[in-house]
Design a protein around this motif. Structure first.
Motif, PDB file in Angstrom:
ATOM      1  N   GLU A   1       3.794  10.440  10.512  1.00  0.00           N
ATOM      2  CA  GLU A   1       3.989   9.395  11.516  1.00  0.00           C
ATOM      3  C   GLU A   1       5.065   9.804  12.520  1.00  0.00           C
ATOM      4  OE1 GLU A   1       4.382   8.663   8.231  1.00  0.00           O
ATOM      5  OE2 GLU A   1       2.625   7.439   7.713  1.00  0.00           O
ATOM      6  N   PRO A   2       4.836   9.496  13.797  1.00  0.00           N
ATOM      7  CA  PRO A   2       5.879   9.741  14.800  1.00  0.00           C
ATOM      8  C   PRO A   2       7.114   8.882  14.519  1.00  0.00           C
ATOM      9  CG  PRO A   2       3.747   9.312  15.829  1.00  0.00           C
ATOM     10  CD  PRO A   2       3.607   8.974  14.382  1.00  0.00           C
ATOM     11  N   GLN A   3       8.229   9.293  15.090  1.00  0.00           N
ATOM     12  CA  GLN A   3       9.474   8.536  14.909  1.00  0.00           C
ATOM     13  C   GLN A   3       9.283   7.105  15.420  1.00  0.00           C
ATOM     14  OE1 GLN A   3      12.808  10.356  16.763  1.00  0.00           O
ATOM     15  NE2 GLN A   3      14.303   8.856  16.043  1.00  0.00           N
ATOM     16  N   GLY A   4       9.749   6.157  14.631  1.00  0.00           N
ATOM     17  CA  GLY A   4       9.684   4.757  15.032  1.00  0.00           C
ATOM     18  C   GLY A   4       8.389   4.056  14.710  1.00  0.00           C
ATOM     19  N   THR A   5       7.528   4.694  13.915  1.00  0.00           N
ATOM     20  CA  THR A   5       6.238   4.078  13.591  1.00  0.00           C
ATOM     21  C   THR A   5       6.422   2.768  12.826  1.00  0.00           C
ATOM     22  OG1 THR A   5       5.075   6.195  13.535  1.00  0.00           O
ATOM     23  CG2 THR A   5       4.064   4.378  12.331  1.00  0.00           C
ATOM     24  N   LEU A   6       5.651   1.766  13.229  1.00  0.00           N
ATOM     25  CA  LEU A   6       5.608   0.492  12.527  1.00  0.00           C
ATOM     26  C   LEU A   6       4.357   0.429  11.656  1.00  0.00           C
ATOM     27  CD1 LEU A   6       6.585  -1.914  15.468  1.00  0.00           C
ATOM     28  CD2 LEU A   6       8.084  -0.905  13.729  1.00  0.00           C
ATOM     29  N   PHE A   7       4.430  -0.401  10.648  1.00  0.00           N
ATOM     30  CA  PHE A   7       3.315  -0.554   9.714  1.00  0.00           C
ATOM     31  C   PHE A   7       2.832  -1.998   9.785  1.00  0.00           C
ATOM     32  CE2 PHE A   7       5.983   2.887   8.426  1.00  0.00           C
ATOM     33  CZ  PHE A   7       5.086   3.892   8.092  1.00  0.00           C
ATOM     34  N   ALA A   8       1.524  -2.154   9.901  1.00  0.00           N
ATOM     35  CA  ALA A   8       0.963  -3.474  10.153  1.00  0.00           C
ATOM     36  C   ALA A   8       0.186  -3.992   8.952  1.00  0.00           C
ATOM     37  CB  ALA A   8       0.057  -3.433  11.375  1.00  0.00           C
ATOM     38  N   ALA A   9       0.118  -5.307   8.855  1.00  0.00           N
ATOM     39  CA  ALA A   9      -0.678  -5.976   7.836  1.00  0.00           C
ATOM     40  C   ALA A   9      -1.372  -7.170   8.476  1.00  0.00           C
ATOM     41  CB  ALA A   9       0.186  -6.434   6.666  1.00  0.00           C
ATOM     42  N   VAL A  10      -2.592  -7.432   8.001  1.00  0.00           N
ATOM     43  CA  VAL A  10      -3.405  -8.504   8.568  1.00  0.00           C
ATOM     44  C   VAL A  10      -3.154  -9.808   7.821  1.00  0.00           C
ATOM     45  CG1 VAL A  10      -5.766  -9.266   9.060  1.00  0.00           C
ATOM     46  CG2 VAL A  10      -5.173  -6.845   9.246  1.00  0.00           C
ATOM     47  N   ILE A  11      -2.997 -10.884   8.571  1.00  0.00           N
ATOM     48  CA  ILE A  11      -2.954 -12.232   7.997  1.00  0.00           C
ATOM     49  C   ILE A  11      -4.367 -12.790   8.113  1.00  0.00           C
ATOM     50  CG2 ILE A  11      -2.022 -14.558   8.218  1.00  0.00           C
ATOM     51  CD1 ILE A  11       0.492 -13.230   9.475  1.00  0.00           C
ATOM     52  N   GLY A  12      -5.044 -12.926   6.985  1.00  0.00           N
ATOM     53  CA  GLY A  12      -6.442 -13.345   6.981  1.00  0.00           C
ATOM     54  C   GLY A  12      -6.617 -14.763   6.482  1.00  0.00           C
ATOM     55  N   SER A  13      -7.778 -15.321   6.796  1.00  0.00           N
ATOM     56  CA  SER A  13      -8.097 -16.682   6.377  1.00  0.00           C
ATOM     57  C   SER A  13      -8.256 -16.763   4.859  1.00  0.00           C
ATOM     58  CB  SER A  13      -9.391 -17.136   7.048  1.00  0.00           C
ATOM     59  OG  SER A  13      -9.857 -18.332   6.465  1.00  0.00           O
ATOM     60  N   ARG A  14      -7.802 -17.855   4.317  1.00  0.00           N
ATOM     61  CA  ARG A  14      -7.956 -18.092   2.870  1.00  0.00           C
ATOM     62  C   ARG A  14      -9.134 -18.998   2.567  1.00  0.00           C
ATOM     63  NH1 ARG A  14      -1.522 -19.261   2.770  1.00  0.00           N
ATOM     64  NH2 ARG A  14      -0.871 -17.131   3.272  1.00  0.00           N
ATOM     65  N   ILE A  15      -9.863 -19.412   3.604  1.00  0.00           N
ATOM     66  CA  ILE A  15     -11.072 -20.211   3.402  1.00  0.00           C
ATOM     67  C   ILE A  15     -12.235 -19.503   4.078  1.00  0.00           C
ATOM     68  CG2 ILE A  15      -9.705 -22.333   3.353  1.00  0.00           C
ATOM     69  CD1 ILE A  15     -10.967 -22.959   6.156  1.00  0.00           C
ATOM     70  N   ALA A  16     -13.463 -19.929   3.752  1.00  0.00           N
ATOM     71  CA  ALA A  16     -14.644 -19.278   4.312  1.00  0.00           C
ATOM     72  C   ALA A  16     -15.167 -19.979   5.565  1.00  0.00           C
ATOM     73  CB  ALA A  16     -15.752 -19.217   3.264  1.00  0.00           C
ATOM     74  N   LYS A  17     -14.940 -21.276   5.669  1.00  0.00           N
ATOM     75  CA  LYS A  17     -15.459 -21.998   6.835  1.00  0.00           C
ATOM     76  C   LYS A  17     -14.584 -23.202   7.123  1.00  0.00           C
ATOM     77  CE  LYS A  17     -19.643 -23.946   8.870  1.00  0.00           C
ATOM     78  NZ  LYS A  17     -21.073 -24.282   8.662  1.00  0.00           N
TER      79      LYS A  17
END
Length: 780
Positions: A42-58
């Motif tokens: 990774e280049p200097q200063g790389t950030l790491f991401a995570a997804v906030i996903g839905s906990r319901i289907a509809k």
């Protein structure tokens, strides 16, 4: 300057097209040193991401509070839909795929926001802190109910040949059946991952595990509101794709790029396996029906077939996938009167997508079931029914009005029937089943006829870029992507053969959108066909330039010059090393770089009339599978598989055999053990290798015979080879058919059992019990 020929002398070129050579990254794979996206420093200063996903289907989001996420340790920034400067819908063909949602929820796991932190762990922990208030609605998960309610992703389609209704009514024998066909998780070894690096003036560099770098380039540019030339996508290799990275690698690249643009720092987004399985599409589940009419010999007179593809929440590639299921609902059999209808229904799950075979396997299953059902009804061997219905002279028109070259398939099946000793084994198995009341054996031979070409015509094109350096070494780039299938090796072999040099002199570089633009996805089994031809054209251009230069020097015709054995030869005995000619050409200011381009000829399809030639040619094959079933538990084993598969003149027999073996086993997994399970709330329960069973090495049959049917492709493909990526998967239908054969033996082969897929041991046991109950009822 020492040339490569001097450093690595060889009497003849090594590794040209047609030879069995190792995958170009084989040593790197087995040593663990092959570099994937997650291995890039990774280049200097790389950030790491995570997804906030839905906990319901509809449902809908009533309130979203991300304050706790923002305050979490290590968090640098949070991205929501309001932060997207460009397009917010990233549907690959049709709209329906929001990059993030702020209101409507259509499936469990749907991305709502993205968090970036100083470490991957910090990002994932922070993502769990999102406070979301939902208005929950009941999800629709049943494809048949969705069809009844006309919840369609795209309009239905219909193909017709002859007068099916009239022929059906006049048929002396009529049979009907319905079956449910399960989906399949791609379960690639390398999960979805992207690294986005912002550059000067808003430019963006994307490293991604994708089968379609040009689509990633397009969608990233659109969400960032940039021109395409400001985005470069680099893809060296994938740790498996199988279709799961054709369209569904793009969302994660888009999210990483959006966060990188917002923060001005590199961002890596890698989905954990559980999130990957919940948030990405699968092979489409189908519900298929048939109503057939046949004569007393078992020849089909009329076929009314309906296929219902469960597309999930958005169109994605469902339209083309259901089309291909319809195109392959005939498989290898002539249907003189046919009416085939295909529906694309919407349900509240993740959007299903491409998977090896692209709908073809689901379409083939219904007609293969019919062959077994006809045989049981008439008391015949299923192979005899199959052979009576094969495409033949004056019986060679598909339901979409394309003519079939039938001779190869007939000869291939006859050869496999003989080499596998099918008839002797059938007799022995029938006798064995009479003597054994608990363990039953089953045997089946099933064919495959698979159309090769993208059904979307404009995708059938490819480009290549080839450089020759002054030491005689070559660098090749083309639009295809390497996912372990050996595409780079085959394309390099094409160049080696065209220029008469060793394969070791050719280096293929990462697929990049700034080298070969506007590429098609590596899919539809067309990678070697398209890119091999494009690379050949580039090599032919350079060969012609070198020939013209040498011909002028020597005062001979360019047609007299030959490239072989790392030499350039003319006359009866004159020659010079390839590298020496290259050096002379450079000094003479001859361009040593060329592009190549290829587009598939002859193909067309009129959707209004449902007629045309959607496929350049058909790849064919056949497999014999023998199984052993425990009728008290439903447990079974595959004892032996014999495969004969047509790859034309193989570009690389070793790689082709590996593809056939791997495709067969993956197809067997889809049809037997790989079960997708959603609960009534729309949550995927089979979301890890602990709850989703792919085949293991122990599931490989102890006797596994694979042979290539060496017969030149009659069409002008690259060296008259045939595609090998997808067709072998459908050879595994023989395993499912053999399971039905073993169960049917309980009725002395008079009853054809219902056996939906995947045919898990539980389903096999239920089929056994259902057949026994029917037998007991008949006796009463």
């Amino acid at each position: 300057m020492r040339t490569l020929t001097e450093i690595h002398p060889a009497s003849k070129p090594q590794g040209a097209a047609g030879e069995s050579v190792a995958h170009d990254s084989a040593r790197l794979h087995v040593s663990g040193s092959a570099r994937y996206v997650d291995d890039i420093i990774e280049p200097q200063g790389t950030l790491f991401a995570a997804v906030i996903g839905s906990r319901i289907a509809k449902g809908r989001i009533r309130h979203l509070d991300l304050q706790a996420v923002r305050r979490a340790p290590g968090v640098i920034d949070v991205l929501t839909l309001d932060d997207v400067p460009g397009h917010t819908d990233i549907g690959p063909v049709f709209p329906g795929d929001p990059v993030l949602t702020r209101d409507a929820i259509r499936y469990a796991g749907q991305p709502i926001a993205l968090v970036a932190a100083s470490s991957e762990k910090a990002a994932r922990q922070a993502a769990l802190l999102a406070e979301i208030d939902y208005e929950i609605q009941a999800p629709q998960l049943d494809a048949e109910v969705a069809l009844a309610q006309q919840q369609l992703l795209r309009p239905s389609h219909r193909m017709q040949l002859g007068d099916c209704a009239k022929a059906l009514q006049a048929s002396p024998i009529q049979l009907q059946a319905k079956m449910h066909i399960g989906g399949q998780e791609h379960l690639y070894l390398e999960g979805q991952v992207s690294l986005a690096i912002p550059g000067e003036d808003g430019d963006m560099l994307i490293y991604t595990s994708s089968q379609h770098p040009s689509e990633v380039q397009k969608l990233v540019a659109e969400v960032l509101n940039l021109s395409f030339h400001q985005v470069t996508v680099d893809m060296r290799r994938m740790g498996g794709g199988f279709g799961g990275k054709e369209t569904q690698a793009a969302p994660w690249a888009c999210l990483a790029a959006l966060m990188a643009a917002k923060t001005g720092r590199p961002v890596k987004l890698r989905l954990p396996r559980k999130d990957d399985m919940q948030m990405t599409g699968k092979r489409h589940p189908f519900v298929n029906r048939y109503h057939l009419g046949c004569d007393h010999e078992g020849r089909i007179l009329a076929a009314d077939i309906e296929v219902i593809g469960n597309g999930g929440h958005s169109p994605d590639l469902t339209d083309a996938i259901v089309d291909r299921a319809m195109f392959h609902a005939d498989n290898a059999y002539f249907l003189p009167n046919a009416d085939i209808r295909g529906h694309r229904v919407a349900t509240d799950t993740v959007s299903h997508t491409a998977f090896r075979g692209f709908g073809g396997p689901q379409g083939m299953l219904i007609i293969e079931r019919a062959m077994d059902d006809i045989a049981r009804h008439l008391g015949c061997d299923p192979l005899d029914i199959r052979k009576r219905n094969l495409y033949a002279e004056a019986r060679d028109l598909t339901p979409y009005h394309q003519q079939v070259e039938f001779d190869t398939l007939q000869r291939l099946i006859d050869e496999l029937e003989s080499s596998s000793h099918y008839r002797a084994r059938r007799t022995a198995i029938s006798h064995w089943n009479q003597l054994n009341t608990v363990l039953k054996r089953g045997l089946a031979l099933t064919p495959v006829k698979f159309g090769i070409s993208f059904t979307l015509q404009h995708l059938n094109q490819a480009g290549a870029l080839l450089h020759i350096y002054t030491d005689g070494s070559l660098q090749l780039n083309h639009g295809g992507t390497e996912m372990g299938q050996g595409l780079h090796t085959k394309v390099a072999q094409v160049v080696a053969r065209t220029l008469g040099v060793d394969l070791s002199q050719i280096r293929i570089t990462a697929t990049r959108t700034d080298k070969v633009p506007n590429t098609s996805p590596t899919a539809a089994s067309s990678g070697a066909d398209l890119n091999g031809k494009a690379a050949e054209q580039a090599a032919l251009t350079l060969r012609q330039r070198l020939s013209d230069f040498l011909a002028e020097q020597q005062g001979i015709a360019a047609s007299e010059i030959r490239f072989s054995d790392n030499q350039v030869c003319w006359g009866t005995s004159q020659s010079m090393p390839f590298a020496e000619l290259v050096q002379q050409a450079y000094v003479a200011r001859i361009s040593l770089s060329a592009t190549g381009y290829y587009r598939t000829p002859k193909i067309w399809y009129d959707r209004e009339t449902a007629q045309g030639r959607p496929f350049f040619y058909f790849a064919t094959g056949a497999a014999v599978s023998e199984v052993l079933v425990d009728t008290l538990t439903g447990e079974y084993r595959l004892l032996q598989a014999d495969i004969l598969h047509d790859v034309g003149h193989s570009l690389n027999p070793a790689i082709d055999i590996g593809q056939i073996e791997g495709g067969f086993i993956q197809g067997m997994g889809w049809l037997t053990t790989e079960e997708l399970v959603w609960n009534p709330d729309g949550q995927l329960l089979s979301h890890s290798p602990a709850t989703y069973k792919i085949p293991a090495i122990s599931d490989t049959p102890p006797v596994f015979n694979v042979k290539l049917f060496d017969h030149a492709n009659t069409e002008d493909t690259i060296y008259h080879s045939k595609a090998v990526g997808e067709p072998p998967l459908m050879l595994a239908i023989s395993v499912w058919s053999a399971l039905r054969d073993a169960i049917s033996s309980l009725s002395d082969y008079r009853i054809s059992p219902d056996l939906d897929t995947p045919a898990t041991p539980e389903r096999v046991l239920m089929a056994v019990e259902a057949l026994r109950q029917k037998l007991n009822g008949d006796r009463r």
